[in-house]
Design an enzyme around this catalytic site. Structure first.
Site, PDB file in Angstrom:
ATOM      1  N   HIS A 253       0.823  -1.220   0.000  1.00 34.31           N
ATOM      2  CA  HIS A 253       0.000   0.000   0.000  1.00 34.31           C
ATOM      3  C   HIS A 253       0.854   1.266   0.000  1.00 34.31           C
ATOM      4  CE1 HIS A 253      -3.186  -2.794   0.554  1.00 34.31           C
ATOM      5  NE2 HIS A 253      -2.829  -3.124   1.783  1.00 34.31           N
ATOM      6  N   GLU A 276      10.068  14.649   2.722  1.00 31.71           N
ATOM      7  CA  GLU A 276      10.633  15.279   3.908  1.00 31.71           C
ATOM      8  C   GLU A 276      11.181  14.224   4.864  1.00 31.71           C
ATOM      9  OE1 GLU A 276       8.979  18.005   7.623  1.00 31.71           O
ATOM     10  OE2 GLU A 276       7.949  18.069   5.692  1.00 31.71           O
TER      11      GLU A 276
END
Length: 464
Positions: A253, A276
């Site tokens: 997923h 990030e």
């Protein structure tokens, strides 16, 4: 939140022979939160109170409990928390034999748990009711979303859907419930500021089996992404947080979420995609995906072939200059324009693709490749071949790794290194060389692991 005290002092008070003797107790050493606290995912009401349901492994529970990560004043303390897979509410059950102040006070557990779970933390009766009252919660969030199409692989579950929603209204409320899982499972994470413009979420959801849940959809994972301005007139896409819920990890997923983000970036002509502070595993998945995309990208094939040929025909064991594996700047720009892979990520994938096209049994070839990684790493840390641009590498013990941590420092601009306070002795150079080689070995291991994954997933693309 339920408190249960094991046993009672009434019987001891009634029987003089069992009365406690007065004495001087030792200072309370405390109990680490990691040792006495467990967190579970409850998919239905029957899971509540059971330790046989899916457990999650937070990266570190101790850091929620003060500087030393300990809980004081309890004997035989046990904290079990269940998080609903339906509504993401939480219920905590606390049990202990007794409490006493052993010199460090008695830790107030309620505000600490509320700091982790916020308004999600409810009493047991309310928690049980959420399985029926909020069974359509995820469906309501999806109403204002858009389904994202991505290139599904043969092993993908076609019942899984990626839905894109703006991070406001019901979606913002959902994110507020997801924060506790993010704090528990993602090291160093902090909640994002959803009041800032440009935020949206991608939800990985699956239609639930009627016999297994009253909910129409199951939430499998999510990604929080931010659109921000890039001069002069474009937008960059930054992945701030991505998390697959523990019961559904290892099913692909996270890959689906990343592929959907790439699809959005290409279709909307985003400047590029960044992540990030990705974890090592997220970087592994991301690099695997991008390498697979690059395998079929025609513009890189001639340059890649030339680079592989150079490594095969050159002997770098007695080199006087390094062989640079950096791709041409115009190729990096083409990759960014077409695939939205930023330059730093492309350079990482470039090295992986080169390694993948080498004969792993050809020792000279692999040694040449490692020599290039070594030169690149040394250049990044200490500067170019002509001196070290005033940079020095020193061993420095840290709590992370006492034996193999180091620091880079610069001498004053224009000054002679011999005039500086710290001078490199032969032993320093030996340690520096050892640490550089350890760093290169780690990078080689990462490259090999991604290359193996790409090779197993992209055999048809490699043959093309």
């Amino acid at each position: 939140m339920a408190l249960k005290q094991k046993g009672s002092s009434d019987a001891a008070a009634a029987d003089p022979s069992k009365r406690r003797r007065v004495g001087f107790a030792g200072i309370d050493a405390g109990t680490e939160a990691n040792e006495c606290m467990q967190v579970f995912i409850a998919r239905n009401p029957d899971d509540v109170g059971s330790e046989d349901c899916t457990s999650i492994e937070p990266f570190d529970l101790n850091h929620f409990f003060g500087e030393d990560g300990k809980i004081y004043g309890y004997t035989d303390l046990k904290i079990n928390v269940w998080i609903s897979a339906i509504s993401l509410h939480a219920y905590a059950e606390i049990s202990f034999k007794e409490t006493s102040d052993g010199g460090k006070g008695i830790t107030d557990l309620k505000p600490v748990l509320q700091n982790i779970f916020g308004e999600n933390l409810v009493e047991k009766d309310e928690f049980l009711e959420t399985f029926s009252k909020e069974c359509h919660y995820i469906s309501e969030v999806m109403k204002n979303g858009t389904s994202i199409k991505h290139n599904a692989s043969n092993e993908d579950d076609l019942a899984v859907e990626i839905v894109r929603v703006e991070l406001q209204g019901a979606a913002a409320f959902l994110y507020s419930r997801l924060i506790s899982l993010v704090l528990l499972l993602v090291e160093g994470s902090t909640p994002i500021d959803i009041t800032e413009d440009g935020w949206e979420m991608l939800l990985a959801v699956k239609k639930a089996a009627p016999e297994s849940s009253a909910s129409k959809f199951q939430l499998l994972g999510f990604a929080a992404v931010h659109h921000f301005y890039h001069y002069p007139e474009s937008t960059r896409l930054r992945i701030s947080q991505i998390l697959v819920l523990p019961p559904y990890q290892g099913e692909g997923h996270g890959r689906r979420l990343l592929e959907s983000i790439n699809s959005i970036a290409e279709s909307e002509n985003i400047y590029d995609v960044t992540i990030e502070d990705p974890s090592d595993y997220l970087q592994y998945v991301r690099s695997s995906i991008d390498c697979l995309r690059l395998l079929t990208f025609e513009p890189i094939k001639p340059v890649l072939g030339d680079m592989v040929l150079s490594l095969e025909e050159t002997n770098l064991s007695k080199r006087t200059r390094s062989l640079v594996m950096v791709p041409p700047a115009d190729l990096a720009e083409t990759v960014r324009l077409k695939l939205k892979i930023n330059k730093k990520q492309f350079l990482r994938c470039w090295e992986i693709l080169i390694y993948q096209h080498l004969d792993s049994e050809d020792r000279k070839c692999i040694d040449n490749f490692r020599a290039c990684i070594y030169d690149r790493t040394k250049g990044e840390l200490l500067g170019g071949a002509s001196g070290t641009n005033g940079k020095r590498l020193l061993q420095m013990a840290t709590s992370y790794d006492e034996d193999s941590s180091f620091a880079v420092y610069w001498t004053k601009e224009g000054a002679d290194a011999d005039d500086q306070t710290v001078e490199q002795q032969p032993e320093d150079l030996k340690v520096q060389e050892q640490q550089l080689n350890e760093l290169v070995d780690n990078q080689m291991e990462e490259i090999v692991e991604v290359a193996k994954n790409v090779r197993s997933r992209g055999k048809d693309k490699l043959a093309a």
